[in-house]
Design a protein around this motif. Structure first.
Motif, mmCIF file in Angstrom:
data_model
loop_
_atom_site.group_PDB
_atom_site.id
_atom_site.type_symbol
_atom_site.label_atom_id
_atom_site.label_comp_id
_atom_site.label_asym_id
_atom_site.label_seq_id
_atom_site.Cartn_x
_atom_site.Cartn_y
_atom_site.Cartn_z
ATOM 1 N N PRO A 22 0.807 -1.228 0.000
ATOM 2 C CA PRO A 22 0.000 0.000 0.000
ATOM 3 C C PRO A 22 0.835 1.271 0.000
ATOM 4 C CG PRO A 22 -0.169 -1.148 2.121
ATOM 5 C CD PRO A 22 0.507 -2.071 1.178
ATOM 6 N N GLU A 23 2.013 1.231 0.656
ATOM 7 C CA GLU A 23 2.877 2.412 0.703
ATOM 8 C C GLU A 23 3.442 2.730 -0.686
ATOM 9 O OE1 GLU A 23 3.187 4.191 3.463
ATOM 10 O OE2 GLU A 23 1.888 2.760 4.517
ATOM 11 N N LEU A 25 2.161 1.629 -3.623
ATOM 12 C CA LEU A 25 1.076 1.924 -4.562
ATOM 13 C C LEU A 25 0.542 3.338 -4.390
ATOM 14 C CD1 LEU A 25 -0.825 -1.488 -4.582
ATOM 15 C CD2 LEU A 25 0.562 -0.501 -6.413
ATOM 16 N N LYS A 26 0.641 3.868 -3.177
ATOM 17 C CA LYS A 26 0.211 5.240 -2.925
ATOM 18 C C LYS A 26 1.018 6.208 -3.807
ATOM 19 C CE LYS A 26 -0.602 5.827 1.401
ATOM 20 N NZ LYS A 26 -0.323 6.073 2.851
ATOM 21 N N ILE A 27 2.326 5.931 -3.901
ATOM 22 C CA ILE A 27 3.197 6.760 -4.744
ATOM 23 C C ILE A 27 2.942 6.457 -6.221
ATOM 24 C CG2 ILE A 27 5.605 7.286 -5.321
ATOM 25 C CD1 ILE A 27 6.268 6.410 -2.389
ATOM 26 N N TYR A 28 2.814 5.181 -6.543
ATOM 27 C CA TYR A 28 2.607 4.747 -7.927
ATOM 28 C C TYR A 28 1.352 5.376 -8.536
ATOM 29 C CZ TYR A 28 1.864 1.393 -11.780
ATOM 30 O OH TYR A 28 1.668 0.805 -13.004
ATOM 31 N N GLU A 29 0.302 5.492 -7.717
ATOM 32 C CA GLU A 29 -0.979 6.007 -8.207
ATOM 33 C C GLU A 29 -1.068 7.535 -8.183
ATOM 34 O OE1 GLU A 29 -3.524 3.778 -5.688
ATOM 35 O OE2 GLU A 29 -3.188 1.894 -6.792
ATOM 36 N N ASP A 30 -0.049 8.175 -7.632
ATOM 37 C CA ASP A 30 0.017 9.637 -7.637
ATOM 38 C C ASP A 30 0.496 10.100 -9.013
ATOM 39 O OD1 ASP A 30 0.493 12.316 -7.335
ATOM 40 O OD2 ASP A 30 1.891 12.127 -5.660
ATOM 41 N N PHE A 33 4.048 12.021 -9.171
ATOM 42 C CA PHE A 33 5.282 11.620 -8.482
ATOM 43 C C PHE A 33 6.489 11.986 -9.344
ATOM 44 C CE2 PHE A 33 4.616 7.503 -10.761
ATOM 45 C CZ PHE A 33 5.867 7.337 -11.310
ATOM 46 N N ALA A 47 9.370 6.011 -4.325
ATOM 47 C CA ALA A 47 9.025 4.636 -3.939
ATOM 48 C C ALA A 47 10.272 3.798 -3.683
ATOM 49 C CB ALA A 47 8.166 3.988 -5.024
ATOM 50 N N ARG A 100 4.314 3.016 -15.706
ATOM 51 C CA ARG A 100 3.040 2.522 -15.160
ATOM 52 C C ARG A 100 2.573 1.226 -15.835
ATOM 53 N NH1 ARG A 100 1.261 6.605 -11.887
ATOM 54 N NH2 ARG A 100 1.976 8.701 -12.396
ATOM 55 N N ASN A 127 -0.503 -7.419 -6.526
ATOM 56 C CA ASN A 127 -0.829 -7.934 -5.194
ATOM 57 C C ASN A 127 -0.431 -9.403 -5.052
ATOM 58 O OD1 ASN A 127 -1.815 -7.644 -2.536
ATOM 59 N ND2 ASN A 127 -3.778 -8.549 -3.116
#
Length: 272
Positions: A22-23, A25-30, A33, A47, A100, A127
């Motif tokens: 989750p940490e 992916l939070k950056i990946y989905e921003d 970034f 990341a 991505r 996942n």
């Protein structure tokens, strides 16, 4: 280390790896970034550094006596490899991360006497995790060697194909091998072999030890292996002179090692 201890370590590393998802992916989905370039021109993101920080924090807390080699803090100057050490790539496939494609991984391996004895690979965008203890017998019984592989499934890099890759495919074609090319990013290429979705992964371009050590352990635990193209010996880790790997070929099933290595030997004699 005893097998029981290795099982405990694997369980801990699996939990750690899942906690990173989750940490990361939070950056990946921003969408905003930032990507910066290292001295060698390779990309690095927030990341990479966050994964590095969290993994090292965990390993230093639980295994303070085992040194750590991580891509994000390594310097060749003054490097003295230990008999036992952690080998970490917080994000392998940063180019895939930036593009991505989802094909990037987290990688943690334990090296002893130059060989990966266990490893955990995580694919946050999928996942999914792969793990293995190389010292144990393969999880699945190996199939008997076949006289010929009707279709040779080859995993190749999405972002780093070379002229030698093209030459190798041409060589196989001229030797009447029916081929199926599968392209993947990061250490997912080796995980595909562990999953028996391909027979081989030849690598003629440069890689570093941390890129593949964890996946190498997973592959060994599933009946495969990785061999140096020039010597045909297993790949080694913790080399004194360079963190770079030589050219290698990864094989899904060691029962087919003789057949595969004879192919690569023929190619080496002709073109390398």
């Amino acid at each position: 280390m005893q097998s029981k201890n290795l099982e405990l370590i694997i369980s801990q590393l699996e939990d750690l790896t899942l906690s990173l998802f989750p940490e990361i992916l939070k950056i990946y989905e921003d969408k905003d970034f930032k990507t910066t370039l290292k001295k060698d021109g390779s990309p690095v993101t927030k990341a990479d550094m966050l994964g590095h920080k969290l993994i090292l924090k965990f390993l230093k807390k639980h295994y303070p006596d085992i040194p750590i080699v991580s891509e994000e803090s390594f310097t060749q100057k003054g490097y003295k490899p230990a008999k036992e050490f952690w080998l970490v790539d917080p994000i392998d496939g940063t180019k895939e991360f930036v593009n991505r494609s989802g094909e990037f991984t987290t990688n943690i391996a334990l090296i002893q006497n130059g060989q990966p004895i266990l490893g955990v690979v995580g694919a946050p965008a999928q996942n999914k995790i792969w793990s293995g203890i190389a010292a144990k017998k393969p999880k699945t019984s190996q199939s008997k060697a076949r006289d010929s592989i009707s279709t040779l499934r080859i995993v190749m890099s999405k972002s780093h194909q070379t002229l030698l890759d093209t030459a190798f495919l041409s060589y196989l074609d001229k030797n009447n091998k029916k081929l199926k090319i599968i392209t993947k990013g990061s250490s997912l290429k080796i995980c595909a072999l562990a999953d028996k979705k391909a027979e081989i992964y030849p690598r003629f371009g440069p890689t570093s030890e941390w890129d593949i050590a964890a996946a190498d352990a997973v592959l060994r635990a599933n009946g495969g292996g990785i061999f140096q193209i020039d010597t045909l010996k297993p790949l080694e880790y913790g080399k004194k002179d360079s963190i770079l790997n030589p050219m290698f070929i990864a094989i899904s099933n060691l029962n087919e090692k003789k057949t595969i290595l004879s192919l690569i030997r023929g190619f080496s004699k002709n073109l390398l």
